[in-house]
Design a protein around this motif. Structure first.
Motif, mmCIF file in Angstrom:
data_model
loop_
_atom_site.group_PDB
_atom_site.id
_atom_site.type_symbol
_atom_site.label_atom_id
_atom_site.label_comp_id
_atom_site.label_asym_id
_atom_site.label_seq_id
_atom_site.Cartn_x
_atom_site.Cartn_y
_atom_site.Cartn_z
ATOM 1 N N VAL A 136 0.838 -1.205 0.000
ATOM 2 C CA VAL A 136 0.000 0.000 0.000
ATOM 3 C C VAL A 136 0.870 1.251 0.000
ATOM 4 C CG1 VAL A 136 -1.487 1.367 1.509
ATOM 5 C CG2 VAL A 136 -2.075 -0.996 0.977
ATOM 6 N N LEU A 137 1.903 1.242 0.831
ATOM 7 C CA LEU A 137 2.803 2.389 0.883
ATOM 8 C C LEU A 137 3.491 2.613 -0.459
ATOM 9 C CD1 LEU A 137 4.217 4.608 2.516
ATOM 10 C CD2 LEU A 137 5.937 2.905 3.188
ATOM 11 N N LEU A 138 3.916 1.532 -1.094
ATOM 12 C CA LEU A 138 4.559 1.648 -2.407
ATOM 13 C C LEU A 138 3.576 2.157 -3.453
ATOM 14 C CD1 LEU A 138 7.032 1.145 -4.215
ATOM 15 C CD2 LEU A 138 6.192 -1.210 -4.529
ATOM 16 N N GLY A 139 2.356 1.627 -3.438
ATOM 17 C CA GLY A 139 1.366 2.039 -4.425
ATOM 18 C C GLY A 139 0.920 3.472 -4.276
ATOM 19 N N SER A 140 0.855 3.976 -3.039
ATOM 20 C CA SER A 140 0.387 5.340 -2.812
ATOM 21 C C SER A 140 1.427 6.387 -3.184
ATOM 22 C CB SER A 140 -0.017 5.526 -1.340
ATOM 23 O OG SER A 140 1.105 5.293 -0.491
ATOM 24 N N THR A 141 2.693 6.002 -3.270
ATOM 25 C CA THR A 141 3.746 6.970 -3.593
ATOM 26 C C THR A 141 4.180 6.899 -5.050
ATOM 27 O OG1 THR A 141 5.433 5.374 -2.875
ATOM 28 C CG2 THR A 141 4.639 6.944 -1.233
ATOM 29 N N MET A 142 3.602 5.999 -5.834
ATOM 30 C CA MET A 142 4.028 5.810 -7.217
ATOM 31 C C MET A 142 3.240 6.741 -8.144
ATOM 32 S SD MET A 142 4.277 2.175 -9.204
ATOM 33 C CE MET A 142 5.107 1.474 -7.765
ATOM 34 N N PRO A 143 3.906 7.613 -8.910
ATOM 35 C CA PRO A 143 3.180 8.498 -9.841
ATOM 36 C C PRO A 143 2.414 7.702 -10.889
ATOM 37 C CG PRO A 143 5.479 9.198 -9.577
ATOM 38 C CD PRO A 143 5.350 7.850 -8.936
ATOM 39 N N GLY A 144 1.210 8.177 -11.243
ATOM 40 C CA GLY A 144 0.360 7.455 -12.156
ATOM 41 C C GLY A 144 0.956 7.288 -13.542
ATOM 42 N N PHE A 145 1.547 8.361 -14.069
ATOM 43 C CA PHE A 145 2.095 8.269 -15.421
ATOM 44 C C PHE A 145 3.273 7.300 -15.475
ATOM 45 C CE2 PHE A 145 4.663 11.543 -13.431
ATOM 46 C CZ PHE A 145 5.939 11.301 -13.927
ATOM 47 N N TRP A 146 4.081 7.263 -14.404
ATOM 48 C CA TRP A 146 5.227 6.342 -14.364
ATOM 49 C C TRP A 146 4.747 4.897 -14.262
ATOM 50 C CZ3 TRP A 146 7.348 2.863 -10.802
ATOM 51 C CH2 TRP A 146 8.667 2.476 -11.069
ATOM 52 N N LEU A 147 3.735 4.661 -13.431
ATOM 53 C CA LEU A 147 3.173 3.318 -13.310
ATOM 54 C C LEU A 147 2.581 2.870 -14.639
ATOM 55 C CD1 LEU A 147 2.314 0.870 -11.649
ATOM 56 C CD2 LEU A 147 0.268 2.134 -10.967
ATOM 57 N N GLY A 148 1.905 3.784 -15.344
ATOM 58 C CA GLY A 148 1.343 3.447 -16.642
ATOM 59 C C GLY A 148 2.409 3.021 -17.642
ATOM 60 N N LEU A 149 3.512 3.738 -17.645
ATOM 61 C CA LEU A 149 4.605 3.381 -18.562
ATOM 62 C C LEU A 149 5.209 2.021 -18.208
ATOM 63 C CD1 LEU A 149 6.382 6.860 -18.877
ATOM 64 C CD2 LEU A 149 4.949 5.723 -20.580
ATOM 65 N N ILE A 150 5.353 1.735 -16.908
ATOM 66 C CA ILE A 150 5.895 0.443 -16.483
ATOM 67 C C ILE A 150 4.956 -0.693 -16.892
ATOM 68 C CG2 ILE A 150 6.524 -0.974 -14.496
ATOM 69 C CD1 ILE A 150 8.564 1.157 -15.198
ATOM 70 N N LEU A 151 3.653 -0.521 -16.650
ATOM 71 C CA LEU A 151 2.686 -1.544 -17.029
ATOM 72 C C LEU A 151 2.667 -1.738 -18.542
ATOM 73 C CD1 LEU A 151 -0.331 -0.676 -14.681
ATOM 74 C CD2 LEU A 151 1.319 -2.527 -14.426
ATOM 75 N N MET A 152 2.777 -0.652 -19.277
ATOM 76 C CA MET A 152 2.799 -0.740 -20.734
ATOM 77 C C MET A 152 4.032 -1.502 -21.212
ATOM 78 S SD MET A 152 2.824 2.379 -23.494
ATOM 79 C CE MET A 152 1.526 3.224 -22.598
ATOM 80 N N LEU A 153 5.178 -1.207 -20.593
ATOM 81 C CA LEU A 153 6.413 -1.881 -20.987
ATOM 82 C C LEU A 153 6.336 -3.379 -20.716
ATOM 83 C CD1 LEU A 153 9.395 -1.683 -21.927
ATOM 84 C CD2 LEU A 153 10.006 -1.269 -19.519
ATOM 85 N N VAL A 154 5.828 -3.757 -19.548
ATOM 86 C CA VAL A 154 5.821 -5.165 -19.153
ATOM 87 C C VAL A 154 4.746 -5.958 -19.889
ATOM 88 C CG1 VAL A 154 5.489 -6.761 -17.225
ATOM 89 C CG2 VAL A 154 6.805 -4.661 -16.886
ATOM 90 N N PHE A 155 3.498 -5.468 -19.818
ATOM 91 C CA PHE A 155 2.371 -6.272 -20.302
ATOM 92 C C PHE A 155 2.040 -6.050 -21.777
ATOM 93 C CE2 PHE A 155 1.647 -5.923 -15.702
ATOM 94 C CZ PHE A 155 1.507 -7.267 -15.385
ATOM 95 N N SER A 156 2.516 -4.957 -22.352
ATOM 96 C CA SER A 156 2.242 -4.713 -23.771
ATOM 97 C C SER A 156 3.456 -5.003 -24.648
ATOM 98 C CB SER A 156 1.789 -3.257 -23.971
ATOM 99 O OG SER A 156 0.579 -3.008 -23.306
ATOM 100 N N VAL A 157 4.615 -4.451 -24.256
ATOM 101 C CA VAL A 157 5.806 -4.589 -25.094
ATOM 102 C C VAL A 157 6.469 -5.953 -24.891
ATOM 103 C CG1 VAL A 157 8.063 -3.622 -25.645
ATOM 104 C CG2 VAL A 157 6.152 -2.097 -25.079
ATOM 105 N N TRP A 158 6.706 -6.334 -23.617
ATOM 106 C CA TRP A 158 7.417 -7.581 -23.355
ATOM 107 C C TRP A 158 6.515 -8.813 -23.502
ATOM 108 C CZ3 TRP A 158 10.464 -5.972 -18.307
ATOM 109 C CH2 TRP A 158 11.447 -5.042 -18.671
ATOM 110 N N LEU A 159 5.351 -8.795 -22.863
ATOM 111 C CA LEU A 159 4.478 -9.972 -22.865
ATOM 112 C C LEU A 159 3.453 -9.963 -23.991
ATOM 113 C CD1 LEU A 159 3.819 -10.269 -19.006
ATOM 114 C CD2 LEU A 159 5.494 -11.502 -20.390
ATOM 115 N N GLY A 160 3.090 -8.773 -24.468
ATOM 116 C CA GLY A 160 2.131 -8.675 -25.560
ATOM 117 C C GLY A 160 0.724 -9.083 -25.189
ATOM 118 N N TRP A 161 0.354 -8.977 -23.911
ATOM 119 C CA TRP A 161 -0.970 -9.397 -23.469
ATOM 120 C C TRP A 161 -2.051 -8.366 -23.802
ATOM 121 C CZ3 TRP A 161 0.161 -11.567 -17.864
ATOM 122 C CH2 TRP A 161 0.931 -12.720 -17.991
ATOM 123 N N PHE A 162 -1.710 -7.085 -23.722
ATOM 124 C CA PHE A 162 -2.697 -6.025 -23.906
ATOM 125 C C PHE A 162 -2.184 -5.019 -24.930
ATOM 126 C CE2 PHE A 162 -3.013 -7.469 -19.461
ATOM 127 C CZ PHE A 162 -4.307 -7.978 -19.485
#
Length: 308
Positions: A136-162
């Motif tokens: 919870v502490l980690l999630g509350s301090t993480m900027p939204g745009f940065w989290l979006g880029l990380i999720l995009m890199l992992v699940f879209s670019v690397w895994l190709g799921w979304f």
């Protein structure tokens, strides 16, 4: 209760006027104007003067504000200067995308946040509680745009799921919803845990234990019901903030919506569109605050008793 509702609605009136004035002034103090995007290179000063007169930009700011506010109060948001379309049509085209994204993010943060908060409260000071609160502490301090880029890199670019961007299928909603919802999940989980621990120490809980009810039933049926009062209030307050947070997320994932429309119009200095978008976001915050107060009064007898 009805008189309290009337008072709260009337309190929003001066707030609305103050917010509209701030939006109007800030936008007009930004260097540049929409005429720069309409004039051709090498246009004469006379052409600029004629175009400013056509859109009413040659009048003093108090006059422009009065005319704009008068139209807004009658339901007329004006016409986009650069896009040359009614602002209401542009917003009607973009708003459903933002509402869909914000509604799913609110649902995600509500269900997951309350669930994690309950698990943390039931395992107070043990490893599940520490693990959840650390996340919870980690999630509350993480900027939204940065989290979006990380999720995009992992699940879209690397895994190709979304898909990386767009809004053509439900899969395109998954990563934006997670990006917005995870921040709210952290807040809801923390508040749920604290509220349940506080409610568990009240006298009625001792009475329920004395009657022989199982501890799990007491926690889930009675303690959680009392703990949900502040949680519901926070969720109502987050309605406006979720729509505001969707602005950056829509840009990151290249989604159509109010945020994309706002950023595009802001780059063009299209005053009517930007003013309408910002006013819509401000009204969402105000209505969320009103809804939170009403729900708290409806759920908590002590609040209703204090209101008389």
């Amino acid at each position: 209760m009805f008189s309290y509702l009337i008072r709260r609605v009337l309190m929003l009136v001066p707030v609305f006027f103050a917010v509209s004035l701030v939006i109007f002034l800030i936008l007009h103090f930004i260097p540049g104007d929409p005429i720069d995007n309409l004039l051709k290179v090498g246009s004469s000063p006379q052409a600029r003067t004629e175009m400013e007169a056509r859109y009413g930009l040659d009048q003093p700011l108090p006059v422009q504000y009065g005319l704009w506010l008068g139209r807004v109060l009658t339901g007329d948001l004006g016409t986009a200067i650069v896009a040359r379309r009614p602002v209401a049509d542009l917003i009607a085209q973009a708003l459903p995308h933002s509402l869909r994204l914000g509604g799913l993010a609110l649902l995600f943060s509500s269900v997951v946040g309350v669930g994690l908060g309950v698990v943390a409260a039931l395992n107070r000071d043990r490893w599940p509680d520490r693990a959840i609160m650390g996340g919870v502490l980690l999630g509350s301090t993480m900027p939204g745009f940065w989290l979006g880029l990380i999720l995009m890199l992992v699940f879209s670019v690397w895994l190709g799921w979304f898909p990386v961007s767009g809004a053509r299928s439900w899969q395109a909603l998954v990563l934006p919803v997670l990006t917005i919802g995870l921040g709210g999940t952290a807040l809801v989980a923390r508040i749920t845990r604290v509220a349940m621990i506080e409610a568990a120490g009240r006298d009625f809980v001792l009475l329920l234990h004395a009657k022989g009810l199982s501890p799990l039933r007491i926690q889930l049926r009675h303690v959680l019901r009392h703990a949900l009062i502040p949680v519901v209030t926070i969720l109502a307050l987050r309605i406006g903030w979720i729509l505001g947070g969707a602005v950056t997320v829509e840009v990151v994932f290249a989604r159509p919506g109010l945020g994309t429309l706002l950023i595009k119009s802001l780059s063009q200095h299209d005053y009517p569109v930007v003013q309408a978008c910002l006013l819509m976001l401000a009204m969402a915050v105000m209505l969320g605050t009103l809804l939170g107060d009403i729900l708290q009064a409806a759920m908590d007898p002590r609040v209703r008793a204090a209101l008389g």
